[in-house]
Design an enzyme around this catalytic site. Structure first.
Site, PDB file in Angstrom:
ATOM      1  N   GLU A 213     -10.121   5.845  12.494  1.00 28.89           N
ATOM      2  CA  GLU A 213     -11.145   5.627  11.481  1.00 28.89           C
ATOM      3  C   GLU A 213     -11.979   4.374  11.701  1.00 28.89           C
ATOM      4  O   GLU A 213     -12.567   3.839  10.768  1.00 28.89           O
ATOM      5  CB  GLU A 213     -10.496   5.609  10.091  1.00 28.89           C
TER       6      GLU A 213
ATOM      7  N   HIS B 173      -3.414  19.770  -2.838  1.00 30.39           N
ATOM      8  CA  HIS B 173      -3.468  18.501  -2.108  1.00 30.39           C
ATOM      9  C   HIS B 173      -2.059  17.958  -1.951  1.00 30.39           C
ATOM     10  O   HIS B 173      -1.326  17.809  -2.933  1.00 30.39           O
ATOM     11  CB  HIS B 173      -4.331  17.479  -2.841  1.00 30.39           C
ATOM     12  N   HIS B 174      -1.670  17.689  -0.708  1.00 30.63           N
ATOM     13  CA  HIS B 174      -0.385  17.080  -0.393  1.00 30.63           C
ATOM     14  C   HIS B 174      -0.617  15.757   0.321  1.00 30.63           C
ATOM     15  O   HIS B 174      -0.772  15.724   1.532  1.00 30.63           O
ATOM     16  CB  HIS B 174       0.452  17.990   0.516  1.00 30.63           C
ATOM     17  N   GLU B 175      -0.697  14.674  -0.411  1.00 33.56           N
ATOM     18  CA  GLU B 175      -0.674  13.359   0.217  1.00 33.56           C
ATOM     19  C   GLU B 175       0.781  13.012   0.488  1.00 33.56           C
ATOM     20  O   GLU B 175       1.599  12.980  -0.425  1.00 33.56           O
ATOM     21  CB  GLU B 175      -1.328  12.296  -0.668  1.00 33.56           C
TER      22      GLU B 175
ATOM     23  N   HIS C 234      -5.708  15.449   7.051  1.00 32.18           N
ATOM     24  CA  HIS C 234      -6.392  14.156   7.127  1.00 32.18           C
ATOM     25  C   HIS C 234      -5.426  13.120   7.689  1.00 32.18           C
ATOM     26  O   HIS C 234      -4.208  13.216   7.515  1.00 32.18           O
ATOM     27  CB  HIS C 234      -6.894  13.722   5.753  1.00 32.18           C
TER      28      HIS C 234
ATOM     29  N   GLU D 144      -9.668  15.783   9.411  1.00 34.09           N
ATOM     30  CA  GLU D 144     -10.528  14.618   9.235  1.00 34.09           C
ATOM     31  C   GLU D 144     -10.513  13.841  10.546  1.00 34.09           C
ATOM     32  O   GLU D 144     -11.394  13.977  11.360  1.00 34.09           O
ATOM     33  CB  GLU D 144     -10.035  13.760   8.081  1.00 34.09           C
TER      34      GLU D 144
ATOM     35  N   GLU E 212     -15.846   9.252   2.889  1.00 38.75           N
ATOM     36  CA  GLU E 212     -15.220   8.330   1.946  1.00 38.75           C
ATOM     37  C   GLU E 212     -15.554   6.875   2.272  1.00 38.75           C
ATOM     38  O   GLU E 212     -15.598   6.026   1.373  1.00 38.75           O
ATOM     39  CB  GLU E 212     -13.714   8.539   1.926  1.00 38.75           C
TER      40      GLU E 212
END
Length: 709
Positions: free
Chosen positions: A172, A413-415, A483, A502, A508
Site C-alpha cells: 500500500e 465482511h470478514h476482517e 484485501h 485490493e 480509502e
C-alpha cells in the site's frame, strides 16, 4: 489447437546439448537463449527485435542444509513444443483468450550429487517470457528448504522505473517514478509509514515492476501462478541495473518448504515497444492452470454499494458498537456502552438496500456488523472476531428477508485483523452462517501483523492460506474479495470465485491524505497486471471536512475508473445522498458493464495517461474510459472498434472547461452524439481528470436532434 512436440534424442544429438539452446516467440520479435557456463551455472537472456531486454542472467536456487541448485549442472535432455489454442474465462476482459507460445524444457542434472536433477521450463509468447523451476520426484530429492531463489534479471540500462519499496507485509505504498540509479537516494522518502509494514533492509522493490528504457521499450517483471511458494520482491543493484529474486521469509527465516513433485511460480517478463501492448497482455493469466471447479455457474460479476465510505470521512460512522477498549469474544456485548456512531445498524443498512434496489445494484457490503471491533486495531491478539455473532443493533434475519424481498443480497465482511489462525479455525462455521442467511460473497481483510506470529502477508504460509480460503469458499458457492492479501498472479483463472483483490493503495487512502493524480495511470501497468482490483471508485463528493480532506480527481475521472481499473467486482463507493445530487453522472455507473467480450487499448503511457474501450459481454454496448495525471491533456479516441457500417449513440461525460482535480473538480458536461467506426474524438481532460463514454445502438427516434461526431 496447434501443438507440436519435438524430442531431442540424447543418443543422436548429445554434442548439440553442449551448445546454447535458443527459442523464438511465434511472431519472431522475442528471442531467448539458455546456456551453461564452464562451471555448470545456468544462464538465460532475452532480446526484443534485436534489442537486449535481459542480459545474460543466472538461474538457480540456494538450499538449506544440502548442496544448492546453482552450479555443477549438465544438460541431460531438451524438449520443445509449440502451442496455439484458446480458452474462455468465467469472466474477464475478453470472452476468449488466445494462448500461443513456443516452449523449451531443459532437464539439468548434477552428476556429482548422484544425478540429482531439476527442470527449467521456458515459454516464449509474442508479448513476453515466462519460466519456472520444476522439481520432479527422484531418489535424491524429496524434501527441501529454500534459502533463496537466485534468479537474476540483468537489465540493459538505467531504465525509468515505477516502483514501491520492497516489503514482506504491505503493497500500500504510493508509487515513485525515477531512474534505477536513483533508487538508493529516493528509497528513504518512499518508505512511508504503513500499517504492519516490514520493509526489506537491502535495496528492493516490489513486483509487478514496470520500466521504460531510453530507446522506448516497455518492460514489466512479475510472477504468475503463485501457489505453495513465497511471494517475490526484487533486489536491486542500482549501479549495474541488475535485479534478483528476494523471497519473503517465514518466522525462522526460511523462504519455502517443498516436497517433490513440485515447482516454483512462473517468473514473467512482458515486453513491447508499445505501452498499450503491456496493458493488453494475457501472458500472466495464460500461465495459470484452468479452473479447478466443475460448476462455475454460481460465479457472477457484482456491482455493489456499501456501508463503508462513511467510516472514512471526517465525522462519519464507526465500525464499533461500543466505546470500550478492552473486550473479549465471550463477554455480553449487549452490556457495552453504545457509541452512538455505529454504522452497521439495521435501520441504516435498510436505507442502503433501498437505494441499491432502486438503482439496479446487486449487493450491499456491510462492514462493522459483527462483534469485536472495539479494540481490533493495533492489538496483536488472536481471538478478535468470531464471524457469526452480530452486534445488538444488527438484525441478521430481518435484513436477510428485507434484502431478499427487494431482489438484493448483502455482502459479508470478514476482517480477520491478520489473525489467520483464528480465521481458519472458524472458517467453516462462518461460511455456513453465510450460506444459511443468503450471503454469496465475502470481503476478507488482513489488517495488522500476521498470526501465526512471525509470518508475513506475502510468505508461503499466507499464500497457502489465501488459496485455502478461496477453495473452501467455493465449497459453499461463495465469492471472495480479499484485501491486504499478497498481490495477484493470475490465479483468478484457476479459482474464479476469487473474484477480486485490493493489494494496493486504493480509494480509502483518498481519505488519509489523498492519492497523487498519477497513481491510477500507473496501477494498470503494475498492480493490475496480475488480476482485477477492488479499487472502490465512484467518489462524487471530492472535498470533506471544510475542504481539509480532498479526493485528488475530478468527478469524471471517477467515472472513467470503471473502465480503466478493470474488475468484475465494482463498487459505487460514495454515500447514496451524493449520487442523488448528481443523477445524470450517476447514470454512467448504473449503466457500465462488469464483464466484457473484448477490450481495446487506445492510448497509454505509464504515469501519464490511459484510455481503454471495452465491449459488454453479449451486448451491443461499449464503454470508454480515459484518465490523465496532474497534467491536462487531449485524449485522441478513435472508434474503429465499432462494427463497420453501423451507427451508434455515444453519451460523453467530460470534464468542464473550468474543471481540475484541485479547483472545481465537480464541473462536468454530458453530451450525446452519433458515432460510427470512422468517428474520431479529441477530448480535453482536465488536470487530474478524465473522460467516460457509453455507446449503444442507434435508432431513428434516438438519433433525432443529435449531431454526428
Amino acid at each position: 489447437m496447434l501443438k507440436k512436440l519435438t524430442l531431442l534424442s540424447m543418443a543422436f544429438l548429445m554434442p548439440l546439448l553442449l551448445a546454447a539452446q535458443e527459442l523464438k516467440s511465434p511472431n519472431g520479435n522475442l528471442s531467448m537463449k539458455f546456456e551453461l557456463s564452464d562451471e555448470g551455472v545456468p544462464y538465460y537472456n532475452l532480446n526484443y527485435k534485436g534489442k537486449p531486454v535481459i542480459k545474460p542472467s543466472t538461474l538457480g536456487l540456494e538450499l538449506m542444509d544440502v548442496p544448492s541448485m546453482n552450479a555443477g549442472f549438465e544438460v541431460k535432455e531438451v524438449k520443445e513444443q509449440s502451442v496455439d489454442n484458446s480458452w474462455k474465462p468465467v469472466w474477464g476482459k475478453q470472452s476468449t483468450i488466445r494462448n500461443n507460445y513456443n516452449e523449451l524444457l531443459v532437464t539439468l542434472v548434477q552428476p556429482t550429487l548422484k544425478e540429482r536433477f531439476i527442470r527449467i521450463r521456458f515459454r516464449l509468447f509474442n508479448d513476453g517470457l515466462g519460466f519456472r523451476y520444476e522439481f520432479p520426484k527422484q531418489p535424491e530429492l524429496k524434501y527441501f528448504i529454500i534459502k533463496e531463489e537466485l534468479t537474476e534479471f540483468a537489465l540493459a540500462g538505467d531504465h525509468k522505473i515505477f516502483w514501491i519499496p520492497g516489503d514482506y507485509d504491505t503493497n500500500e505504498y504510493p508509487y515513485t517514478t525515477s531512474k534505477i540509479s536513483e533508487l538508493p537516494a529516493k528509497m528513504p522518502e518512499a518508505t512511508i509509514e504503513i500499517t504492519a509494514q516490514r520493509p526489506i533492509k537491502n535495496l528492493a522493490v516490489q513486483t509487478p515492476s514496470m520500466m521504460k528504457t531510453a530507446d522506448g521499450l516497455y518492460v514489466n517483471i512479475h510472477e504468475a501462478a503463485l501457489e505453495n511458494y513465497s511471494g517475490m520482491n526484487l533486489n536491486v543493484d542500482a549501479a549495474t541495473y541488475k535485479m534478483s529474486t528476494h523471497l519473503t521469509p517465514d518466522a525462522v527465516g526460511n523462504k519455502g518448504y517443498l516436497q517433490t513433485d513440485a515447482h516454483s511460480p512462473w517468473r514473467t517478463i512482458v515486453v513491447s515497444d508499445q505501452a498499450t501492448d503491456i496493458l493488453a497482455s494475457n501472458m500472466i493469466v495464460n500461465l495459470n492452470e484452468p479452473t479447478a471447479y466443475e460448476d462455475v455457474s454460481w460465479i457472477k460479476p457484482v456491482k455493489y454499494i456499501g456501508v463503508w465510505w462513511e467510516y472514512f470521512i471526517h465525522g462519519g460512522s464507526s465500525w464499533a458498537y461500543g466505546t470500550e477498549s478492552n473486550v473479549k469474544l465471550d463477554q455480553d456485548f449487549t452490556k457495552l456502552t453504545p457509541s452512538g456512531r455505529h454504522g452497521a445498524t439495521t435501520e441504516n443498512v435498510k436505507k442502503y438496500i433501498d437505494f441499491a434496489a432502486k438503482h439496479g445494484f446487486d449487493a450491499v457490503l456491510v462492514e462493522g456488523w459483527n462483534i469485536g471491533w472495539e479494540d481490533w486495531f493495533g492489538n496483536w491478539k488472536e481471538d478478535v472476531f468470531d464471524f457469526v455473532t452480530p452486534y445488538p443493533d444488527f438484525d441478521v434475519e430481518e435484513l436477510e428477508k428485507y434484502a431478499s424481498n427487494k431482489g438484493m443480497r448483502i455482502m459479508m465482511h470478514h476482517e480477520t485483523s491478520a489473525s489467520a489462525t483464528n480465521y481458519e479455525r472458524r472458517l467453516d462455521r462462518a461460511f455456513q452462517f453465510m450460506a444459511d442467511h443468503g450471503y454469496n460473497s465475502v470481503k476478507t481483510g488482513y489488517v495488522g501483523k500476521i498470526i501465526p506470529r512471525g509470518e508475513h502477508h506475502d510468505g508461503q504460509w499466507m499464500v497457502n492460506h489465501y488459496i485455502h480460503v478461496a477453495k473452501r469458499a467455493a465449497d459453499y458457492e461463495i465469492m471472495v474479495n480479499s484485501h491486504e492479501a499478497v498481490r495477484p498472479t493470475g490465479l483468478h483463472r484457476t479459482y474464479p470465485n476469487w473474484i477480486a483483490q485490493e493489494s494496493a493503495r486504493g480509494t480509502e487512502f483518498e481519505a488519509m491524505g489523498g492519492l497523487h493524480p498519477e497513481h491510477t495511470t500507473i496501477l494498470p501497468f503494475t498492480r493490475l497486471m496480475g488480476g482485477p482490483m477492488d479499487y472502490t471508485p465512484g467518489i462524487f463528493q471530492t472535498t470533506y471536512n471544510n475542504g481539509k480532506q480532498r479526493i485528488n480527481t475530478t468527478l469524471v475521472k471517477q467515472l472513467a475508473y470503471y473502465v480503466t481499473m478493470y474488475s468484475p467486482l465494482q463498487m459505487a463507493a460514495d454515500l447514496p445522498e451524493n449520487y442523488e445530487r448528481f443523477p445524470d453522472a450517476f447514470q454512467f455507473i448504473k449503466d457500465v458493464a462488469l464483464d466484457w467480450d473484448d477490450s481495446y487499448y487506445l492510448e497509454a503511457e505509464p504515469g501519464d495517461y490511459v484510455t481503454i474501450a471495452r465491449k459488454a459481454k453479449g451486448k451491443k454496448e461499449w464503454y470508454v474510459g480515459g484518465v490523465t495525471d496532474e497534467n491536462a491533456r487531449t485524449a485522441n479516441i478513435g472508434f474503429d472498434f465499432l462494427p463497420k457500417g453501423e451507427k451508434f449513440i455515444a453519451t460523453i461525460y467530460a470534464d468542464g472547461k473550468d474543471a481540475s482535480w484541485n479547483e472545481n473538480p465537480q464541473s462536468y458536461t454530458i453530451r450525446r452524439v452519433v458515432v460510427d467506426s470512422k468517428s474520431k474524438l479529441s477530448q480535453k481532460l482536465a488536470a487530474g481528470g478524465g473522460v467516460a463514454i457509453s455507446i449503444v445502438e442507434a435508432t431513428k427516434d434516438g438519433m433525432k436532434g443529435l449531431k454526428k461526431l
